[in-house]
Every structure is written in C-alpha cells, then in structure tokens.
Motif scaffolding. Structure first.
Motif, PDB file in Angstrom:
ATOM      1  N   GLY A  46       0.654  -1.171   0.052  1.00  0.00           N
ATOM      2  CA  GLY A  46      -0.162   0.119  -0.152  1.00  0.00           C
ATOM      3  C   GLY A  46       1.289   1.194   0.422  1.00  0.00           C
ATOM      4  O   GLY A  46       1.719   1.438   0.285  1.00  0.00           O
ATOM      5  N   LEU A  47       0.585   2.060  -0.366  1.00  0.00           N
ATOM      6  CA  LEU A  47       0.945   3.261  -0.800  1.00  0.00           C
ATOM      7  C   LEU A  47       0.050   4.429  -0.570  1.00  0.00           C
ATOM      8  O   LEU A  47      -0.844   4.507  -1.458  1.00  0.00           O
ATOM      9  CB  LEU A  47       1.802   3.576  -2.371  1.00  0.00           C
ATOM     10  N   TYR A  87      -3.452   4.760  -2.060  1.00  0.00           N
ATOM     11  CA  TYR A  87      -3.658   3.439  -3.177  1.00  0.00           C
ATOM     12  C   TYR A  87      -2.983   2.045  -2.787  1.00  0.00           C
ATOM     13  O   TYR A  87      -2.495   1.959  -1.233  1.00  0.00           O
ATOM     14  CB  TYR A  87      -1.786   3.430  -4.022  1.00  0.00           C
ATOM     15  N   ARG A  88      -4.376   1.183  -2.803  1.00  0.00           N
ATOM     16  CA  ARG A  88      -4.341  -0.432  -1.927  1.00  0.00           C
ATOM     17  C   ARG A  88      -4.524  -1.394  -3.481  1.00  0.00           C
ATOM     18  O   ARG A  88      -5.815  -1.136  -4.292  1.00  0.00           O
ATOM     19  CB  ARG A  88      -5.400  -0.153  -1.446  1.00  0.00           C
ATOM     20  N   PRO A  89      -3.805  -1.410  -3.760  1.00  0.00           N
ATOM     21  CA  PRO A  89      -3.255  -2.787  -4.549  1.00  0.00           C
ATOM     22  C   PRO A  89      -4.512  -3.656  -3.825  1.00  0.00           C
ATOM     23  O   PRO A  89      -4.240  -4.073  -2.778  1.00  0.00           O
ATOM     24  CB  PRO A  89      -1.637  -2.997  -4.802  1.00  0.00           C
ATOM     25  N   ASP A  96      -5.892  -8.241 -11.404  1.00  0.00           N
ATOM     26  CA  ASP A  96      -5.148  -7.569 -10.245  1.00  0.00           C
ATOM     27  C   ASP A  96      -5.551  -5.916 -10.135  1.00  0.00           C
ATOM     28  O   ASP A  96      -5.813  -5.882 -11.226  1.00  0.00           O
ATOM     29  CB  ASP A  96      -3.834  -7.357 -10.199  1.00  0.00           C
ATOM     30  N   GLN A  97      -5.652  -5.464  -8.894  1.00  0.00           N
ATOM     31  CA  GLN A  97      -6.524  -4.206  -9.121  1.00  0.00           C
ATOM     32  C   GLN A  97      -5.603  -2.991  -8.426  1.00  0.00           C
ATOM     33  O   GLN A  97      -4.855  -3.504  -6.973  1.00  0.00           O
ATOM     34  CB  GLN A  97      -7.963  -4.169  -9.097  1.00  0.00           C
ATOM     35  N   ILE A  98      -5.480  -2.081  -8.595  1.00  0.00           N
ATOM     36  CA  ILE A  98      -5.376  -0.201  -7.499  1.00  0.00           C
ATOM     37  C   ILE A  98      -6.286   0.621  -7.238  1.00  0.00           C
ATOM     38  O   ILE A  98      -7.208   0.710  -7.927  1.00  0.00           O
ATOM     39  CB  ILE A  98      -4.840  -0.075  -8.098  1.00  0.00           C
TER      40      ILE A  98
END
Length: 142
Positions: A46-47, A87-89, A96-98
């Motif tokens: 996460g970012l 951002y949550r991957p 895959d999604q963000i």
C-alpha cells in the motif's frame, strides 16, 4: 516513510512518499519516482503519495498512472496541483486492481486522513494533518 513488519522478518508492508521538487524537475526524475511507486504497488504494498510542490507543474500521480499503462479516468485534472493519493493494490478473481483515493490539498486547509493498506494486513488511517502538526512541534517550527 517505509512501514516494516517484523512478524517473520523485516519486510516492507506500506510506504508514504512525499514528492520533492527534485522528483518533478526532469523527465528522468519523474520516471524514476513513478517506477519506485509502481514497484511498491506491483509487490502488493500500500502507498500514499503527497505532493505539495507548487514550483514544478508535473503531476506525479498522473506519471504513476501512465507507468501502469492507464490514462483517463484514472488521472487527476491538471488543475489539481497539490494533492495526496492513497493506493491499495488488490488481487481479485478478475485480475489485479489498484483502488485509489485522491484528495486535493489547499493551503490553509487541514490535511486529509487517508487509508494506508498494509500488505498482508488491514488498512490503517493515516492522519496527515495530525502528523504534520506533530512534526512541526518536534522540529520546533510551530
């Protein structure tokens, strides 16, 4: 800011990146910053990115989105010069999604609380305003 887990061994589980003028001044610097952020996201980390640089016009969120091979509707309007984005991957059955949470920042307003997704754990709220004020007190800037 890097958040490490010590459950088994030290491993990176979340990151907060503060954009600097140097991240925005040259194409190579913008690409390197975006690549670092994309590397976090592709590893499931996460970012949060906070950009308060007003003397350079590049939008680092849009650089990250472009590095991921996307454009509208995922980019921010160019008029949003200062902002923070979480951002949550996530791995989903459809791929895959963000997930993103963009927030505009305005001089004089409070900073937002944003969710920081920790890899292999829950999402925790990060109160950027409280953190900023605490840093000012500790640095004797207040």
């Amino acid at each position: 800011v890097r958040i490490l887990s010590s459950a088994a061994c030290l491993s990176l589980v979340g990151a907060i990146e503060l954009v600097s003028p140097g991240n925005k001044d040259r194409l190579e610097a913008r690409r390197a910053f975006a690549a670092k952020c994309v590397a976090y996201l592709t590893r499931g980390i996460g970012l949060i990115v906070a950009d308060i640089v007003t003397n350079r016009l590049a939008n680092m969120h849009n650089e990250i989105v472009a590095s991921l091979g996307h454009s509208r509707p995922f980019t921010l309007d160019e008029s949003m010069a200062t902002y923070a984005v979480a951002y949550r991957p996530a791995r989903r059955s459809v791929g895959d999604q963000i997930e993103i949470w963009p927030r505009p920042l305005t001089v004089g307003d409070s900073l937002p609380i944003l969710p920081l997704a920790l890899r292999g754990a829950e999402t925790v709220p990060v109160d950027l305003d409280e953190t900023y004020h605490e840093a000012c007190v500790r640095s004797r800037l207040d």
